[in-house]
Design a protein around this motif. Structure first.
Motif, PDB file in Angstrom:
ATOM      1  N   GLU A 179       0.819  -1.215   0.000  1.00 36.77           N
ATOM      2  CA  GLU A 179       0.000   0.000   0.000  1.00 36.77           C
ATOM      3  C   GLU A 179       0.850   1.261   0.000  1.00 36.77           C
ATOM      4  OE1 GLU A 179      -2.745  -0.110   3.219  1.00 36.77           O
ATOM      5  OE2 GLU A 179      -3.865  -1.825   2.425  1.00 36.77           O
ATOM      6  N   THR A 180       2.138   1.129   0.359  1.00 34.97           N
ATOM      7  CA  THR A 180       3.006   2.294   0.431  1.00 34.97           C
ATOM      8  C   THR A 180       4.362   1.991  -0.200  1.00 34.97           C
ATOM      9  OG1 THR A 180       3.900   1.700   2.618  1.00 34.97           O
ATOM     10  CG2 THR A 180       1.906   3.073   2.572  1.00 34.97           C
ATOM     11  N   LEU A 181       5.098   3.070  -0.487  1.00 30.15           N
ATOM     12  CA  LEU A 181       6.448   2.943  -1.018  1.00 30.15           C
ATOM     13  C   LEU A 181       7.251   4.139  -0.530  1.00 30.15           C
ATOM     14  CD1 LEU A 181       8.275   1.258  -2.972  1.00 30.15           C
ATOM     15  CD2 LEU A 181       7.706   2.945  -4.723  1.00 30.15           C
ATOM     16  N   ALA A 182       8.420   3.884   0.036  1.00 30.56           N
ATOM     17  CA  ALA A 182       9.268   4.970   0.525  1.00 30.56           C
ATOM     18  C   ALA A 182       9.782   5.798  -0.644  1.00 30.56           C
ATOM     19  CB  ALA A 182      10.436   4.405   1.331  1.00 30.56           C
ATOM     20  N   LEU A 183       9.821   7.101  -0.461  1.00 31.39           N
ATOM     21  CA  LEU A 183      10.250   8.008  -1.522  1.00 31.39           C
ATOM     22  C   LEU A 183      11.650   7.667  -2.013  1.00 31.39           C
ATOM     23  CD1 LEU A 183       9.653  10.600  -3.170  1.00 31.39           C
ATOM     24  CD2 LEU A 183      10.770  11.893  -1.348  1.00 31.39           C
ATOM     25  N   GLU A 184      12.546   7.282  -1.109  1.00 32.19           N
ATOM     26  CA  GLU A 184      13.931   7.013  -1.487  1.00 32.19           C
ATOM     27  C   GLU A 184      14.052   5.887  -2.500  1.00 32.19           C
ATOM     28  OE1 GLU A 184      16.177   5.922   1.914  1.00 32.19           O
ATOM     29  OE2 GLU A 184      15.031   4.084   2.333  1.00 32.19           O
ATOM     30  N   MET A 185      13.066   4.996  -2.546  1.00 29.91           N
ATOM     31  CA  MET A 185      13.108   3.872  -3.481  1.00 29.91           C
ATOM     32  C   MET A 185      12.800   4.311  -4.909  1.00 29.91           C
ATOM     33  SD  MET A 185      11.593   0.659  -1.293  1.00 29.91           S
ATOM     34  CE  MET A 185      12.426  -0.488  -2.391  1.00 29.91           C
ATOM     35  N   LEU A 186      12.361   5.568  -5.070  1.00 30.30           N
ATOM     36  CA  LEU A 186      12.072   6.083  -6.407  1.00 30.30           C
ATOM     37  C   LEU A 186      13.250   6.850  -6.989  1.00 30.30           C
ATOM     38  CD1 LEU A 186       8.401   7.335  -5.895  1.00 30.30           C
ATOM     39  CD2 LEU A 186       9.155   5.313  -7.160  1.00 30.30           C
ATOM     40  N   SER A 187      14.335   6.914  -6.247  1.00 26.17           N
ATOM     41  CA  SER A 187      15.523   7.606  -6.746  1.00 26.17           C
ATOM     42  C   SER A 187      16.044   6.914  -8.002  1.00 26.17           C
ATOM     43  CB  SER A 187      16.610   7.616  -5.669  1.00 26.17           C
ATOM     44  OG  SER A 187      17.742   8.356  -6.105  1.00 26.17           O
ATOM     45  N   GLY A 188      16.130   7.663  -9.090  1.00 24.04           N
ATOM     46  CA  GLY A 188      16.619   7.125 -10.356  1.00 24.04           C
ATOM     47  C   GLY A 188      15.603   6.365 -11.174  1.00 24.04           C
ATOM     48  N   VAL A 189      14.424   6.106 -10.629  1.00 27.80           N
ATOM     49  CA  VAL A 189      13.385   5.372 -11.367  1.00 27.80           C
ATOM     50  C   VAL A 189      12.862   6.249 -12.512  1.00 27.80           C
ATOM     51  CG1 VAL A 189      11.050   4.432 -11.229  1.00 27.80           C
ATOM     52  CG2 VAL A 189      12.702   3.961  -9.400  1.00 27.80           C
ATOM     53  N   PRO A 190      12.772   5.711 -13.740  1.00 27.42           N
ATOM     54  CA  PRO A 190      12.237   6.500 -14.856  1.00 27.42           C
ATOM     55  C   PRO A 190      10.792   6.939 -14.578  1.00 27.42           C
ATOM     56  CG  PRO A 190      13.298   4.507 -15.640  1.00 27.42           C
ATOM     57  CD  PRO A 190      13.190   4.363 -14.163  1.00 27.42           C
ATOM     58  N   LEU A 191      10.549   8.247 -14.659  1.00 29.40           N
ATOM     59  CA  LEU A 191       9.232   8.806 -14.366  1.00 29.40           C
ATOM     60  C   LEU A 191       8.723   9.639 -15.530  1.00 29.40           C
ATOM     61  CD1 LEU A 191       9.799  10.148 -10.712  1.00 29.40           C
ATOM     62  CD2 LEU A 191       8.539   8.081 -11.355  1.00 29.40           C
ATOM     63  N   VAL A 192       7.406   9.627 -15.706  1.00 29.03           N
ATOM     64  CA  VAL A 192       6.750  10.596 -16.584  1.00 29.03           C
ATOM     65  C   VAL A 192       5.882  11.464 -15.680  1.00 29.03           C
ATOM     66  CG1 VAL A 192       6.810   9.249 -18.711  1.00 29.03           C
ATOM     67  CG2 VAL A 192       4.939   8.881 -17.096  1.00 29.03           C
ATOM     68  N   LEU A 193       6.019  12.781 -15.832  1.00 29.57           N
ATOM     69  CA  LEU A 193       5.323  13.720 -14.959  1.00 29.57           C
ATOM     70  C   LEU A 193       4.757  14.871 -15.780  1.00 29.57           C
ATOM     71  CD1 LEU A 193       7.876  14.028 -11.983  1.00 29.57           C
ATOM     72  CD2 LEU A 193       5.729  12.749 -11.993  1.00 29.57           C
ATOM     73  N   PRO A 194       3.802  15.630 -15.190  1.00 29.12           N
ATOM     74  CA  PRO A 194       3.318  16.827 -15.878  1.00 29.12           C
ATOM     75  C   PRO A 194       4.460  17.814 -16.098  1.00 29.12           C
ATOM     76  CG  PRO A 194       1.875  16.233 -14.056  1.00 29.12           C
ATOM     77  CD  PRO A 194       3.098  15.381 -13.931  1.00 29.12           C
ATOM     78  N   GLY A 195       4.230  18.801 -16.983  1.00 31.51           N
ATOM     79  CA  GLY A 195       5.251  19.786 -17.321  1.00 31.51           C
ATOM     80  C   GLY A 195       5.771  20.579 -16.136  1.00 31.51           C
ATOM     81  N   LYS A 196       6.885  21.284 -16.341  1.00 33.31           N
ATOM     82  CA  LYS A 196       7.607  21.947 -15.267  1.00 33.31           C
ATOM     83  C   LYS A 196       6.805  23.037 -14.558  1.00 33.31           C
ATOM     84  CE  LYS A 196      12.281  21.103 -17.034  1.00 33.31           C
ATOM     85  NZ  LYS A 196      12.729  20.348 -15.847  1.00 33.31           N
ATOM     86  N   LEU A 197       5.780  23.586 -15.210  1.00 31.50           N
ATOM     87  CA  LEU A 197       4.989  24.645 -14.582  1.00 31.50           C
ATOM     88  C   LEU A 197       3.810  24.095 -13.783  1.00 31.50           C
ATOM     89  CD1 LEU A 197       4.938  27.338 -17.434  1.00 31.50           C
ATOM     90  CD2 LEU A 197       6.471  27.173 -15.460  1.00 31.50           C
TER      91      LEU A 197
END
Length: 305
Positions: A179-197
């Motif tokens: 149900e959860t995931l520590a933020l540190e485990m996402l270090s370096g993981v390929p992500l797609v995110l909304p634009g910079k603004l």
């Protein structure tokens, strides 16, 4: 100037074209142009900018549009109150909801308002928060649910709840059924995110920077369906509202981010310059009541009073 002329002007702005507005209003374009010219003469300022692509409101026209919308709604409510009795609320209320909030609130809101205030007609717009903010500023929305913590100039902000963020995809990291995931485990993981603004992007960037983690954004995508589909396919992970994980039709499990928890403030927003109708107040009260009832099951925390 009368209510009919106000309706004509609003129709022109909404259509972005005199010819389209004339068709919708079932009048001739020359007659419509004459009505707009009379209003401009009466006010002493131009209200519309004409071009080969259509029409757009001037700065004065934008202000006039907001007030015209408010007057038209109040006029409709007055007629409804007289017909149904002073205690029966009526009128049209335009509401803007981000997709994450709409996925859990739109249907319960419709059902609750239909049961308690059948005379009130809801117009629900679902979109990205940036576009909803534009619609609110132009007066096209009575209420917008936005991600804000404090009041801004000209806008009243009523806190609703704090929305937790979650990771979608990245099944190869941690427990995919957890149900959860520590933020540190996402270090370096390929992500797609909304634009910079985008506000969510800024929040994620600050969190990774504060924790000294590697934020590996491989694409900026301002499309919720596309981000979730890429996460489902395992092409990349994404970080979005945890509320979306409640929609089982999306078939993309969500894990709330912890250590630290990432969340953003969700609030009801309305323009101070536009008087709030009794119908809009009833919708606002209903939304706050629904959120209070649903909060324990949403994985959300109450907003500060």
């Amino acid at each position: 100037m009368d209510i009919r002329q106000l309706r004509y002007f609003v129709a022109c702005v909404d259509a972005g074209s005199l010819s389209k507005a004339a068709l919708a209003l079932s009048i001739s374009q020359p007659s419509l142009s004459q009505q707009i010219a009379e209003m401009e003469d009466d006010l002493g300022v131009p209200l519309l900018v004409r071009s080969y692509t259509g029409v757009a409101p001037t700065d004065a026209g934008t202000t006039f549009y907001r007030h015209a919308q408010s007057i038209i709604k109040q006029f409709a409510q007055m007629r409804g109150d007289v017909k149904r009795g002073e205690h029966a609320l009526s009128g049209q209320v335009a509401i803007g909801l981000p997709t994450s909030v709409s996925s859990v609130l739109a249907v319960p809101l419709f059902e609750r308002m239909r049961a308690r205030h059948p005379g009130i007609q809801l117009d629900i717009f679902e979109s990205m928060s940036g576009y909803l903010n534009e619609l609110l500023a132009s007066g096209r929305l009575d209420i917008a649910v936005l991600f804000r913590e404090t009041e801004t100039r000209g806008v009243t902000v009523v806190p609703l709840f704090n929305e937790r963020l979650a990771v979608y995809g990245a099944a190869w990291v941690g427990d995919p059924q957890g149900e959860t995931l520590a933020l540190e485990m996402l270090s370096g993981v390929p992500l797609v995110l909304p634009g910079k603004l985008h506000g969510l992007r800024l929040l994620v960037e600050r969190a990774f920077d504060s924790a000294g983690l590697d934020l590996n954004v491989i694409a900026d995508i301002d499309s919720l369906p596309a981000m979730l589909e890429l996460a489902r396919r395992g092409e990349a992970a994404t970080i979005l509202s945890g509320l979306l994980g409640r929609d089982t039709s999306r078939n993309t499990p969500a894990r709330y981010i912890v250590s630290p928890t990432l969340e953003r403030s969700v609030a009801l927003c309305r323009l101070n310059a536009v008087p709030q109708t009794a119908a809009a107040r009833a919708v606002q009260d209903c939304m706050r009541a629904l959120v209070a009832e649903m909060a324990p099951t949403l994985g959300a925390s109450p907003a500060p009073a």
